[in-house]
Design an enzyme around this catalytic site. Structure first.
Site, PDB file in Angstrom:
ATOM      1  CG  ASP A  37      35.844  33.212  31.659  1.00 56.63           C
ATOM      2  OD1 ASP A  37      36.557  34.216  31.803  1.00 56.63           O
ATOM      3  OD2 ASP A  37      35.329  32.897  30.557  1.00 56.63           O
ATOM      4  CG  ASN A  90      37.621  41.614  34.156  1.00 56.99           C
ATOM      5  OD1 ASN A  90      38.168  42.630  33.738  1.00 56.99           O
ATOM      6  ND2 ASN A  90      37.794  40.430  33.574  1.00 56.99           N
ATOM      7  CE1 TYR A 152      33.137  46.700  25.710  1.00 57.38           C
ATOM      8  CE2 TYR A 152      34.062  48.887  25.370  1.00 57.38           C
ATOM      9  CZ  TYR A 152      34.137  47.628  25.949  1.00 57.38           C
ATOM     10  OH  TYR A 152      35.190  47.313  26.770  1.00 57.38           O
ATOM     11  CE  LYS A 156      32.893  47.295  29.328  1.00 53.53           C
ATOM     12  NZ  LYS A 156      33.165  46.342  30.422  1.00 53.53           N
ATOM     13  CB  ILE A 185      44.094  46.288  27.734  1.00 54.11           C
ATOM     14  CG1 ILE A 185      43.622  47.489  28.584  1.00 54.11           C
ATOM     15  CG2 ILE A 185      45.069  45.415  28.514  1.00 54.11           C
ATOM     16  CD1 ILE A 185      44.683  48.433  29.054  1.00 54.11           C
ATOM     17  CB  THR A 187      43.061  41.236  26.234  1.00 49.26           C
ATOM     18  OG1 THR A 187      41.918  41.820  25.587  1.00 49.26           O
ATOM     19  CG2 THR A 187      43.534  42.132  27.357  1.00 49.26           C
TER      20      THR A 187
HETATM   21  P1  NAP Z   1      38.930  38.839  27.078  1.00 46.97           P
HETATM   22  O1  NAP Z   1      40.373  38.525  26.976  1.00 46.97           O
HETATM   23  O2  NAP Z   1      38.016  38.505  25.954  1.00 46.97           O
HETATM   24  O3  NAP Z   1      38.385  38.179  28.425  1.00 46.97           O
HETATM   25  C1  NAP Z   1      37.034  38.244  28.785  1.00 46.97           C
HETATM   26  C2  NAP Z   1      36.648  36.943  29.461  1.00 46.97           C
HETATM   27  O4  NAP Z   1      35.288  37.088  29.915  1.00 46.97           O
HETATM   28  C3  NAP Z   1      36.688  35.757  28.499  1.00 46.97           C
HETATM   29  O5  NAP Z   1      37.275  34.646  29.101  1.00 46.97           O
HETATM   30  C4  NAP Z   1      35.211  35.518  28.221  1.00 46.97           C
HETATM   31  O6  NAP Z   1      34.894  34.185  27.912  1.00 46.97           O
HETATM   32  C5  NAP Z   1      34.592  35.901  29.542  1.00 46.97           C
HETATM   33  N1  NAP Z   1      33.163  36.154  29.420  1.00 46.97           N
HETATM   34  C6  NAP Z   1      32.519  36.752  28.386  1.00 46.97           C
HETATM   35  N2  NAP Z   1      31.210  36.778  28.624  1.00 46.97           N
HETATM   36  C7  NAP Z   1      31.006  36.153  29.813  1.00 46.97           C
HETATM   37  C8  NAP Z   1      29.858  35.847  30.568  1.00 46.97           C
HETATM   38  N3  NAP Z   1      28.642  36.161  30.135  1.00 46.97           N
HETATM   39  N4  NAP Z   1      30.013  35.228  31.760  1.00 46.97           N
HETATM   40  C9  NAP Z   1      31.242  34.873  32.183  1.00 46.97           C
HETATM   41  N5  NAP Z   1      32.370  35.124  31.499  1.00 46.97           N
HETATM   42  C10 NAP Z   1      32.254  35.760  30.321  1.00 46.97           C
HETATM   43  O7  NAP Z   1      38.699  40.390  27.314  1.00 46.97           O
HETATM   44  P2  NAP Z   1      39.508  41.476  28.185  1.00 46.97           P
HETATM   45  O8  NAP Z   1      40.112  42.417  27.252  1.00 46.97           O
HETATM   46  O9  NAP Z   1      40.326  40.829  29.236  1.00 46.97           O
HETATM   47  O10 NAP Z   1      38.261  42.223  28.844  1.00 46.97           O
HETATM   48  C11 NAP Z   1      37.956  42.155  30.232  1.00 46.97           C
HETATM   49  C12 NAP Z   1      37.078  43.348  30.584  1.00 46.97           C
HETATM   50  O11 NAP Z   1      37.796  44.545  30.290  1.00 46.97           O
HETATM   51  C13 NAP Z   1      35.780  43.437  29.779  1.00 46.97           C
HETATM   52  O12 NAP Z   1      34.742  43.896  30.623  1.00 46.97           O
HETATM   53  C14 NAP Z   1      36.094  44.483  28.730  1.00 46.97           C
HETATM   54  O13 NAP Z   1      34.932  45.123  28.261  1.00 46.97           O
HETATM   55  C15 NAP Z   1      36.989  45.396  29.531  1.00 46.97           C
HETATM   56  N6  NAP Z   1      37.857  46.262  28.729  1.00 46.97           N
HETATM   57  C16 NAP Z   1      38.788  45.725  27.891  1.00 46.97           C
HETATM   58  C17 NAP Z   1      39.598  46.584  27.150  1.00 46.97           C
HETATM   59  C18 NAP Z   1      40.656  46.075  26.214  1.00 46.97           C
HETATM   60  O14 NAP Z   1      41.218  46.914  25.455  1.00 46.97           O
HETATM   61  N7  NAP Z   1      40.985  44.781  26.214  1.00 46.97           N
HETATM   62  C19 NAP Z   1      39.434  47.967  27.266  1.00 46.97           C
HETATM   63  C20 NAP Z   1      38.471  48.465  28.120  1.00 46.97           C
HETATM   64  C21 NAP Z   1      37.688  47.600  28.867  1.00 46.97           C
HETATM   65  P3  NAP Z   1      34.777  33.780  26.346  1.00 46.97           P
HETATM   66  O15 NAP Z   1      36.127  33.957  25.762  1.00 46.97           O
HETATM   67  O16 NAP Z   1      34.271  32.374  26.390  1.00 46.97           O
HETATM   68  O17 NAP Z   1      33.746  34.740  25.766  1.00 46.97           O
END
Ligand code: NAP
Length: 247
Positions: A37, A90, A152, A156, A185, A187
């Site tokens: 991360d 992820n 986005y 994706k 989700i 988060t």
């Molecule tokens: P999150 O809580 O923001 O977690 C994402 C993590 O990835 C954060 O710790 C972030 O660090 C880290 N990150 C960002 N850019 C990075 C990079 N360049 N290299 C390494 N780490 C990096 O988001 P999440 O909701 O769990 O999302 C996880 C995945 O699910 C993502 O691919 C997102 O697009 C996908 N997704 C999420 C949802 C939703 O509704 N939450 C829906 C569909 C898909 P920082 O905080 O320092 O940026």
């Protein structure tokens, strides 16, 4: 159960949200974890949480969009464990509105799409040469529909495309590649939407199950796609969305 005892799983974006839940689920099932991360504090905290529960986790601070970081991550994993059988690409970022700012768009595509591609390259090369493995990429319902902002959605759709292409290409070499496509989700990424009293009920109404997902909902799907229970599933993009894509 300990379905993954003795295995090594690598998870990016593991400091928060869905990645953290995937890492904890693998640890619960006995896998040793390699966590990646940008967020060093959060990543170290998840590694400590896994260790406190009797598991094993190595945290590597890295930017998945940077090839030298992707090298460093794989090298650290192999130095510690000598193998990686399961990888989850992820890490991702989003935009709340179409930015049309080229620096923002470039960064988003670099992290969400190039980051997965750079990770997969190293994972596939290693897995092909070491008896195989599984890769699960985190795409989105925005990879299957017009949900989300334009940049986005484009990133994706790219993740779904490369999951299909690489899934087909490397299946016979023992590397089984799939994706999950989460709906909304709960988060930190969706805090601004879910926390908005005006927006929240409108978004909830769009989900047939009538609720947002939890990170654990996605993590269980990832573990299924990483396990032999899904051994005949290849190049698939699985919605984990409370029925959103089925409407
Ligand atoms: P999150 O809580 O923001 O977690 C994402 C993590 O990835 C954060 O710790 C972030 O660090 C880290 N990150 C960002 N850019 C990075 C990079 N360049 N290299 C390494 N780490 C990096 O988001 P999440 O909701 O769990 O999302 C996880 C995945 O699910 C993502 O691919 C997102 O697009 C996908 N997704 C999420 C949802 C939703 O509704 N939450 C829906 C569909 C898909 P920082 O905080 O320092 O940026």
């Amino acid at each position: 159960m300990a379905e993954f005892r003795g295995a090594v799983a690598l998870v990016t974006g593991a400091a928060s949200g869905i990645g953290r839940a995937i890492a904890l689920a693998f640890a619960r099932e006995g896998a040793a974890l390699v966590l990646a991360d940008l967020d060093e504090t959060g990543g170290a905290a998840v590694a400590a949480e896994i260790a406190a529960g009797g598991g094993e986790a190595l945290f590597v601070a890295c930017d998945v969009a940077e090839p030298p970081d992707a090298d460093r991550l794989m090298e650290a994993a192999l130095r510690r464990h000598g193998k990686v059988q399961h990888a989850c690409n992820n890490a991702g970022i989003t935009t709340l509105a179409d930015s049309w700012d080229e620096a923002v768009m470039l960064r988003l595509v670099s992290v969400n799409l190039n980051g997965v591609l750079f990770g997969m390259k190293r994972q596939i090369l290693h897995m092909r040469a070491s008896g195989g493995g599984t890769i699960v990429n985190t795409a989105s319902i925005a990879g299957l529909s017009a949900a989300g902002t334009v940049e986005y959605c484009a990133s994706k759709h790219g993740v779904v495309g490369l999951t299909r292409s690489a899934g087909v290409r490397y299946a016979r070499e023992g590397v089984r590649i799939n994706a999950v496509c989460p709906g909304v989700i709960d988060t930190p990424m969706t805090e601004a939407l879910i926390g908005n009293e005006m927006v929240r009920p409108l978004m909830e109404q769009m989900v047939p199950l009538g609720r947002f997902g939890q990170p654990e909902d996605v993590a269980e799907a990832v573990l299924f796609l990483s396990s032999p229970r899904s051994s005949f599933i290849v190049g698939h993009a699985l919605p984990v969305d409370g029925g959103y894509m089925a409407r």
